[in-house]
Design an enzyme around this catalytic site. Sequence first.
Site, PDB file in Angstrom:
ATOM      1  N   TYR A 141       2.224  -5.748  -8.083  1.00 46.56           N
ATOM      2  CA  TYR A 141       1.131  -5.528  -9.036  1.00 46.56           C
ATOM      3  C   TYR A 141       1.400  -6.239 -10.370  1.00 46.56           C
ATOM      4  O   TYR A 141       0.475  -6.629 -11.068  1.00 46.56           O
ATOM      5  CB  TYR A 141       0.963  -4.031  -9.320  1.00 46.56           C
ATOM      6  CG  TYR A 141       0.047  -3.308  -8.367  1.00 46.56           C
ATOM      7  CD1 TYR A 141       0.237  -3.386  -6.992  1.00 46.56           C
ATOM      8  CD2 TYR A 141      -0.997  -2.516  -8.849  1.00 46.56           C
ATOM      9  CE1 TYR A 141      -0.586  -2.694  -6.121  1.00 46.56           C
ATOM     10  CE2 TYR A 141      -1.828  -1.819  -7.982  1.00 46.56           C
ATOM     11  CZ  TYR A 141      -1.619  -1.908  -6.626  1.00 46.56           C
ATOM     12  OH  TYR A 141      -2.440  -1.217  -5.775  1.00 46.56           O
ATOM     13  N   LYS A 191      10.256  -3.008   3.789  1.00 46.59           N
ATOM     14  CA  LYS A 191      10.007  -4.048   4.796  1.00 46.59           C
ATOM     15  C   LYS A 191      11.243  -4.944   4.767  1.00 46.59           C
ATOM     16  O   LYS A 191      11.181  -6.149   4.518  1.00 46.59           O
ATOM     17  CB  LYS A 191       8.711  -4.803   4.429  1.00 46.59           C
ATOM     18  CG  LYS A 191       8.223  -5.783   5.465  1.00 46.59           C
ATOM     19  CD  LYS A 191       7.661  -5.123   6.718  1.00 46.59           C
ATOM     20  CE  LYS A 191       7.338  -6.181   7.762  1.00 46.59           C
ATOM     21  NZ  LYS A 191       6.951  -5.585   9.068  1.00 46.59           N
ATOM     22  N   ASP A 223       5.197  -0.740   8.174  1.00 48.69           N
ATOM     23  CA  ASP A 223       4.208  -0.759   9.260  1.00 48.69           C
ATOM     24  C   ASP A 223       4.430   0.421  10.215  1.00 48.69           C
ATOM     25  O   ASP A 223       3.487   1.109  10.607  1.00 48.69           O
ATOM     26  CB  ASP A 223       4.211  -2.114   9.997  1.00 48.69           C
ATOM     27  CG  ASP A 223       5.608  -2.603  10.367  1.00 48.69           C
ATOM     28  OD1 ASP A 223       6.608  -1.994   9.927  1.00 48.69           O
ATOM     29  OD2 ASP A 223       5.704  -3.605  11.110  1.00 48.69           O
ATOM     30  N   ASP A 247       0.496   2.487  -2.527  1.00 49.17           N
ATOM     31  CA  ASP A 247      -0.959   2.507  -2.709  1.00 49.17           C
ATOM     32  C   ASP A 247      -1.632   2.671  -1.354  1.00 49.17           C
ATOM     33  O   ASP A 247      -2.497   3.525  -1.161  1.00 49.17           O
ATOM     34  CB  ASP A 247      -1.402   1.193  -3.377  1.00 49.17           C
ATOM     35  CG  ASP A 247      -2.903   1.116  -3.540  1.00 49.17           C
ATOM     36  OD1 ASP A 247      -3.497   2.123  -3.982  1.00 49.17           O
ATOM     37  OD2 ASP A 247      -3.500   0.062  -3.225  1.00 49.17           O
ATOM     38  N   ASP A 251      -3.439   6.359   0.486  1.00 53.10           N
ATOM     39  CA  ASP A 251      -4.819   6.513   0.975  1.00 53.10           C
ATOM     40  C   ASP A 251      -4.809   7.002   2.421  1.00 53.10           C
ATOM     41  O   ASP A 251      -5.602   7.854   2.811  1.00 53.10           O
ATOM     42  CB  ASP A 251      -5.583   5.181   0.905  1.00 53.10           C
ATOM     43  CG  ASP A 251      -6.422   5.048  -0.364  1.00 53.10           C
ATOM     44  OD1 ASP A 251      -5.988   5.559  -1.409  1.00 53.10           O
ATOM     45  OD2 ASP A 251      -7.508   4.429  -0.299  1.00 53.10           O
TER      46      ASP A 251
HETATM   47  C1  IPM Z   1      -4.818   3.847  -7.028  1.00 51.21           C
HETATM   48  C2  IPM Z   1      -5.884   2.794  -7.131  1.00 51.21           C
HETATM   49  C3  IPM Z   1      -5.462   1.771  -8.171  1.00 51.21           C
HETATM   50  C4  IPM Z   1      -4.184   1.134  -7.678  1.00 51.21           C
HETATM   51  C5  IPM Z   1      -6.530   0.718  -8.502  1.00 51.21           C
HETATM   52  C6  IPM Z   1      -7.800   1.341  -8.990  1.00 51.21           C
HETATM   53  C7  IPM Z   1      -6.028  -0.305  -9.483  1.00 51.21           C
HETATM   54  O1  IPM Z   1      -6.141   2.231  -5.897  1.00 51.21           O
HETATM   55  O2  IPM Z   1      -4.497   4.477  -8.057  1.00 51.21           O
HETATM   56  O3  IPM Z   1      -4.311   4.051  -5.925  1.00 51.21           O
HETATM   57  O4  IPM Z   1      -4.218   0.225  -6.831  1.00 51.21           O
HETATM   58  O5  IPM Z   1      -3.127   1.538  -8.139  1.00 51.21           O
HETATM   59 MG    MG Z   2      -5.154   3.203  -4.261  1.00 50.71          MG
END
Ligand code: IPM
Ligand code: MG
Length: 366
Positions: A141, A191, A223, A247, A251
């Site tokens: 990032y 990884k 993975d 990240d 999710d």
């Molecule tokens: C998160 C989001 C952020 C990230 C975005 C909005 C920049 O996806 O907090 O997980 O990638 O960190």
């Molecule tokens: Mg995210």
Amino acid sequence: MDMVVVVLPGDGIGPEVVAQGVKVLVTVAEKFGHALKTTQADIGGLAIDKHGTPLPETTLNLCQGSSAVLLGAVGGPKWDDPSAQFRPEDGLLQLRKGLGLFANLRPVKVFPAMADSSTLKPEVLDGVDLMVVRELTGGIYFGKPKRRWETNRGRRAVDTLAYTEREIERILRVGFELARGRRKHLTSVDKANVLETSRLWRQIANELAEEYTDVTLDHLYVDNCAMQLVLRPSHFDVLVSENMFGDILSDEAAILSGSLGLLSSASLARIPSTEGRRRRRTMGLYEPVHGSAPDIAGTGKANPIATILSVALMLRYSFNLHKEAGLVEQAVASVIEAGYRTADIAVDGQKPVNTTQMGQAILEAL
Ligand code: IPM
Ligand code: MG
């Protein structure tokens, strides 16, 4: 306890969910006699429109002078132009970096009353209680070079994945410390079969393991980890990983609980200690993991639970108010138990409540 909190509603459903989170914070402060001071400021797309930048100086300064920040969400189609100078997301990234919030904690639990509403089988979800620890101010990032340019053979772009020993060690320590206070099992995700940064990561993890002899450490390639998360999620206790892996995995982990609308997060500037000796405050940013969901903004469909659970994390990690944090979490659990569902978590036959009604139900349970 004096609580100074900066509130950054942001874009899309951000203001709607944050409004419910603030009500919870106010109620807890009143109930337990804590002096609460909240100040609101701009971030994200709204800040681009009003100030020409996604993170105005005034917002950053205000946050730096507080002990905790509650954020809604940033972004939306209005600011999605890939050639734009700024994006709303830059505001969030600059804020994380500017406040030194290297440790992102994302707890995932399954509410028993909701095990049937997941896309996964209830028996797979049985006993799921894990914490994703994501490195938040380094890795791909933020690595340099990061740019895009024209060559005579077409356009090129580069991002850089870089980590220092110090950055890796401190986030791994967060993982070890949290595991120590839980089921003492740490999974380090990397990884290492491909990436040099991952090989360094794995080596440092093994070195630290000699210090944390009470914690069982294992390593998984990212993975494979993605697969194990849906195959046998209850096996995990604490997972620790670099920024982008975290990240993506968080999710994925969120759907275990049934909806991204339930997942809270804390981003900390210091290693939380499980020993409870620490009385100093920890600077933290608390936000739901979900985004700004522009498609449902203003409809009352947003689920405020992720934000309210983020408030609980704020009470626990920034203010050491463990009892209060636990009560907020219990209030959320009892409301789910009682059958309240927002649209994202309602299944056949359940009549959804709106954002405010869900917030109100949780306030009453408190
Ligand atoms: C998160 C989001 C952020 C990230 C975005 C909005 C920049 O996806 O907090 O997980 O990638 O960190
Ligand atoms: Mg995210």
